[in-house]
Design a protein around this motif. Structure first.
Motif: not given
Length: 304
Positions: A210-239
């Motif tokens: 889940v990626l949500r907007r921060g109160c300041e322009s150009g800033r985002y907050l990621l959380g949570p990021l749950y994944a069955g493996s590191k590679d899956i987590a990297v794919e989600i982040m990349a997307d």
């Protein structure tokens, strides 16, 4: 303890109160370090879904000067976070009033929190013990992320598809969460201005971010990021990065007990901030969840 003239403790009880806490917290964070962290636009109103009675404000001469979240998840577990004061009013005892109110609200439940380096000894005096470490990280989207140029065929935009039942999402998230928080999760992943991505293979959810907007322009907050493996987590982040159309910064918190988290941050072209928080608990029934699948916590203010 001694009373403070013109100071009162107020339990937040309306959307107006929650939004005011959100706004003040954002302002104070920027005063402390404008290049370090931010808060999500809708964070505090959503925290109230977990426990509408667990958000407190300290008010001095009609101005909010200190806040705390002490949310009770159930009859066994609570979490304390967002314990912050206006920099102009620190060291005057007002925070102690809110801290005591938060502890009283949690009662005899097991309580979790993330402690800043200078606060560990203070919390130990109140019976908390060290149980791990949490780190703060950031990724700049103008960096090349894992050499990706196209969106993965396994990634599903949850809020723009109707074929994945929420119950499947809740069941996937439960094993990575400290408590069952379905109502909160349902609102969190559908909040305005956020992106919720699922990694689905053979009709089975194997990752969620889940990626949500921060109160300041150009800033985002990621959380949570749950994944069955590191590679899956990297794919989600990349997307996520591919879906952001302008240079931005993504902030997120990690649990260092996950043995793959440092490599994940490296693979995602991110970096750790120097400050490390200590995960602390008070009580006997410390929640158990699969930390190896937590690549970004939901939010340090509510834990896990």
């Amino acid at each position: 303890m001694a009373e403070i003239p013109n100071f009162s403790l107020v339990r937040a009880s309306s959307q107006r109160d929650y939004s005011a806490m959100n706004r003040h917290f954002s302002d104070w964070l920027q005063q402390d370090d404008p290049d370090n962290w931010t808060v999500g636009i809708h964070d505090f109103p959503l925290y109230s879904i977990i426990d509408p009675n667990g958000l407190f404000m300290g008010v001095l001469n009609g101005e909010i000067v200190v806040i705390i979240c002490a949310v009770n998840y159930n009859s066994d577990y609570s979490f304390i976070g967002a314990f912050w004061a206006n920099p102009k009013y620190r060291g005057k005892g007002m925070g102690t009033h809110l801290w005591n109110a938060g502890l009283k609200h949690c009662g005899f439940r097991t309580i979790g929190l993330y402690a800043a380096p200078g606060m560990v000894a203070r919390y130990e005096r109140d019976g908390f013990r060290q149980c791990g470490q949490s780190g703060l990280c950031e990724i700049r989207t103008d960096n090349i992320l894992a050499n990706r140029r196209s969106i993965s065929e396994n990634i599903v935009d949850y809020n723009n598809t109707g074929h994945i039942p929420f119950e499947d999402v809740a069941q996937f998230c439960r094993k990575y969460s400290p408590a069952d928080r379905r109502d909160f999760l349902k609102a969190w992943i559908a909040q305005a201005g956020c992106m919720t991505l699922l990694y689905v293979k053979n009709h089975i959810i194997k990752g969620l971010g889940v990626l949500r907007r921060g109160c300041e322009s150009g800033r985002y907050l990621l959380g949570p990021l749950y994944a069955g493996s590191k590679d899956i987590a990297v794919e989600i982040m990349a997307d996520f990065v591919l879906r952001i159309s302008h240079p931005s910064v993504i902030y997120f918190g990690v649990l260092k007990d996950n043995p793959d988290v440092e490599q994940f941050v490296k693979d995602a072209k991110g970096r750790f901030h120097e400050e490390v928080a200590t995960v602390m608990y008070r009580g006997q029934n410390i929640p158990h969840f699969d930390v190896n699948g937590v690549f970004a916590v939901t939010c340090g203010d509510i834990g896990g």
